[in-house]
Design an enzyme around this catalytic site. Structure first.
Site, short mmCIF file in Angstrom:
data_model
loop_
_atom_site.label_atom_id
_atom_site.label_comp_id
_atom_site.label_asym_id
_atom_site.label_seq_id
_atom_site.Cartn_x
_atom_site.Cartn_y
_atom_site.Cartn_z
N ASP A 415 0.82 -1.20 0.00
CA ASP A 415 0.00 0.00 0.00
C ASP A 415 0.86 1.26 0.00
O ASP A 415 1.95 1.30 0.59
CB ASP A 415 -0.90 -0.02 1.25
CG ASP A 415 -1.80 1.18 1.34
OD1 ASP A 415 -2.64 1.36 0.45
OD2 ASP A 415 -1.65 1.97 2.31
N GLU A 470 0.95 -0.55 -5.13
CA GLU A 470 0.00 0.53 -5.36
C GLU A 470 0.84 1.80 -5.47
O GLU A 470 1.16 2.43 -4.47
CB GLU A 470 -1.01 0.64 -4.22
CG GLU A 470 -2.11 1.65 -4.53
CD GLU A 470 -2.53 2.50 -3.34
OE1 GLU A 470 -3.52 3.23 -3.48
OE2 GLU A 470 -1.87 2.45 -2.30
#
Length: 736
Positions: A415, A470
């Protein structure tokens, strides 16, 4: 006598909770030819020393009413082995003395920890049930180099920080203690006294393997032996996982799930489903829908449900919201048995500043940067991991390894990578610190991410673990090998493609001709990285609207546009990801405390969208032309990329054996008869997919299942066919 048995300075320091070395005074010590035993037992009324067979060896006198006891015991000249018999006001206890045991952790292992070896984190830290000299108990170890005292507290000592102060192992900064007579299931935390004398709020164990369910915040001693002995049945799956370049040639259709809300149990106070309940319901659903993988939003324990898991505090522990940690292992095992891969979101960029967590863990900036220009994230008001610190980097890499080893996850999605790569991410001028060269690149994060990927792709992890970034910027080489200067990820989320295409579809069809390039621009860079096309939770929350709600027009037009978009996406180069609820065109946004609106499936139009996604998944997986060269330019060719007046797009997908699929998209509500399309092969072409089929909720317009490519040149091809293009629809054609 008191001065002989127990020094007053030691008593005062112990009672104040500030003794620098409790083992120097507590436990057994030789004094001339005697063995003196000292114990700190606040609240005890009487203490005796017993032999293992129950014979009394001596009485420990109370030398301070606050709970200090001392006495001599009989011995035979060898190492003393005794038990403490303790009378409490309402109970009697017989236990080994925690301070009768020597050092626990090997010096070499501690040196490896200080040098940044993630294996040492896994070997040394946390709470581990062990047996020492025929005595069962738990070995606790925690890194807190700036603390002047650390104690382990729990139900076993009434959460009294004076009872079990730990031993500091210099120079590593690791504190250790063996607590006899306790085992798996015990709740515990650490009480730390900072260098300035402050007693900090009780801290959860950073390396806990299990936790209490929120809102409770204690760590829990996990049954490590049971985890190690878990009866996995997925050897075939693990050995067959695609390795190296093969992993890029297989279909990836990922169903993204927020496990706390995918299904809830309303008859039991609307609680979340457990891992075992999810295994019964989610795995068959994912399998039946044709998805190849399920990806969970973060499941490492997190205190605040509204963070959706993106503010974790226990990087090694599956959230207790979903039952015991073994339940997650059972889920993964059953998913693999069903042919479904499991990915987890993993958050190494930042952590919340909850008092019981990592922030100022030992009274200093231990896990985070000390300078708030580096250590605080302005968007999320969270602490930023100092991955440039050797031990912190090792801690995080060890966490990723633990998910891959202990739970057999098939990959991690990392993330907020962009926030790690740029020192000025979301910061104004003067609010960030340049790197050593004066630039904005975070060199420490680059080194950490390369190390993470090299570790997970190396011998330390099970073969076939995949990493996904990401990353929302144009940082070069995210999926390039680290040996070539890249970050080493397997895939990167294609955020640009997602934003551009959704912006195009948000336009009224009459205006789409002016935004035509938004649909084609992604192919300019589609093969510069290995991409996942993400329609994730981020795009259906915070006022952005659900996917179908983003589309203009009446309900039929919105649903038709979404179906056409799915047809475009599943034919487009790149692996696929779809967030839960989108597969049946949920109208409302994602809400973390509510389930998807499954009742919409009572409506034929929504069942039709769900049926389409199922069929797209099955066709995508079955047809190599749609996935084998997802990451190679040779797998794609435009046929029509410039028909902006009609908002029509057409392209060919192929594999390296010559198999072909052609996708044709009409993003206006105008049916187009007699539309000539150049095709790369002559003869009979069948309709593999028509998103306007009646079974999907469409008008059933199309080409009666097939077209004929004749020797009429068009669009650079020697053959072409005359097509009927349904309104707001995508067709897939393949040579018969």
């Amino acid at each position: 006598m008191t001065d002989t048995l127990f020094d007053r300075a030691d008593i005062d320091a112990l009672l104040a909770g500030r003794h620098p070395d409790p083992f120097a005074c507590l436990g057994p010590h030789r004094h001339d030819d005697q063995i003196v035993v000292r114990a700190l037992l606040p609240g005890a009324e009487r203490v005796r020393a017993l032999s293992p067979d129950g014979a009394e060896l001596g009485t420990l006198a109370c030398v301070d009413r606050a709970g200090c006891f001392a006495g001599t015991i009989a011995h035979d000249g060898g190492a003393p082995h005794y038990l403490l018999s303790i009378d409490w006001p309402d109970a009697h206890q017989v236990t080994d003395d925690a301070y009768a045991f020597g050092t626990l952790l090997d010096e070499a292992a501690l040196a490896r920890f200080s040098a940044g070896d993630p294996e040492a984190v896994l070997d040394c830290l946390g709470a581990t049930p062990v047996r020492i000299d025929d005595t069962d108990g738990v070995r606790f170890a925690v890194w807190a180099p700036s603390a002047q005292r650390v104690s382990v507290v729990g139900d076993f000592n009434a959460w009294d920080g004076r009872r079990h102060p730990m031993r500091l192992r210099r120079p590593s900064g690791v504190w250790e203690l063996f607590v006899p007579g306790i085992g798996a299931g015990e709740r515990y935390k650490y009480e730390l006294c900072a260098a300035d004398g402050r007693v900090l709020p009780h801290k959860a164990d950073p390396c806990a393997r299990a936790t209490e369910a929120p809102p409770r915040t204690a760590s829990v001693v996990a049954d490590v032996a049971a985890l190690h002995a878990f009866a996995w049945h997925d050897d075939g799956w693990m050995h067959a996982r695609p390795r190296h370049d093969d992993r890029y040639r297989v279909p990836w259709s990922i169903y993204e799930v927020h496990p706390e809300s995918w299904q809830r149990i309303p008859e039991q106070m609307d609680r979340s489903a457990t891992w075992d309940e999810l295994a019964e319901r989610l795995i068959p659903y994912v399998k039946g829908m044709g998805f190849t993988h399920v990806e969970f939003m973060p499941i490492a324990e997190y205190p605040f449900g509204g963070s959706w898991g993106y503010q974790p505090l226990a990087q090694f522990a599956p959230s207790a919201r979903f039952g015991p940690v073994e339940g997650f292992a059972r889920f993964v095992d059953r998913a693999h048995a069903a042919g479904i891969g499991v990915l987890v979101d993993w958050v190494p960029a930042h952590f919340p500043n909850d008092a019981h967590g990592l922030a100022q863990f030992d009274g200093s900036a231990l896990y985070e940067h000390a300078d708030p220009r580096e250590g605080m994230h302005p968007d999320w008001n969270t602490c930023v991991f100092n991955v440039g610190r050797t031990e912190v980097s090792a801690f995080l890499v060890a966490s990723a390894l633990a998910w891959a080893r202990r739970y057999h996850v098939d990959g991690i999605r990392v993330d907020a990578v962009a926030s790690m790569l740029y020192r000025d991410y979301s910061r104004k001028e003067g609010e960030w610190v340049p790197n050593v060269y004066g630039g904005r690149e975070n060199l420490e994060s680059v080194a950490f991410l390369r190390r993470l990927n090299d570790t997970l792709h190396g011998d330390a992890a099970p073969a076939g673990v995949v990493t996904v970034a990401e990353e929302s910027t144009a940082w070069p080489g995210v999926t390039a090998p680290t040996a070539d200067g890249g970050l080493g990820f397997d895939f990167k989320w294609n955020m640009g493609w997602m934003h551009d295409t959704l912006a195009y579809l948000h336009e009224d069809p009459i205006h789409r001709r002016y935004h035509h390039d938004r649909m084609t621009f992604g192919l300019v860079y589609a093969f510069s990285e290995r991409f996942v096309l993400p329609l994730s939770h981020d795009e259906v929350v915070h006022g952005k609207g659900s996917l179908v709600a983003k589309m203009p027009g009446d309900a039929w037009q919105r649903l038709a546009t979404l179906r056409a978009y799915f047809g475009f996406m599943w034919a487009h180069p790149g692996k696929k990801l779809l967030f839960m609820g989108s597969e049946f065109a949920q109208w409302s946004e994602f809400a973390h405390d509510a389930t998807p609106h499954w009742d919409l499936l009572d409506a034929p139009a929504h069942r039709g969208v769900q049926r389409l996604v199922r069929d797209l998944n099955r066709a995508y997986a079955a047809e190599p032309a749609l996935h084998a060269l997802d990451c190679h330019a040779a797998g794609f060719a435009w046929l029509i990329g410039d028909d902006r007046d009609n908002s029509v797009f057409a392209f060919a997908r192929r594999d390296d054996t010559g198999r072909l699929v052609v996708a044709v998209c009409n993003f206006t509500p105008v049916p187009r008869a007699g539309y000539r399309l150049g095709l790369p092969a002559p003869g009979h072409w069948r309709e593999l997919m028509n998103t306007d089929a009646a079974s999907y909720g469409g008008t059933n317009a199309g080409n009666d299942g097939a077209v004929w490519a004749e020797a009429v040149p068009a669009h650079g091809e020697a053959w072409s066919a005359s097509l009927r293009l349904p309104p707001l629809a995508t067709l897939w054609l393949t040579p018969a």
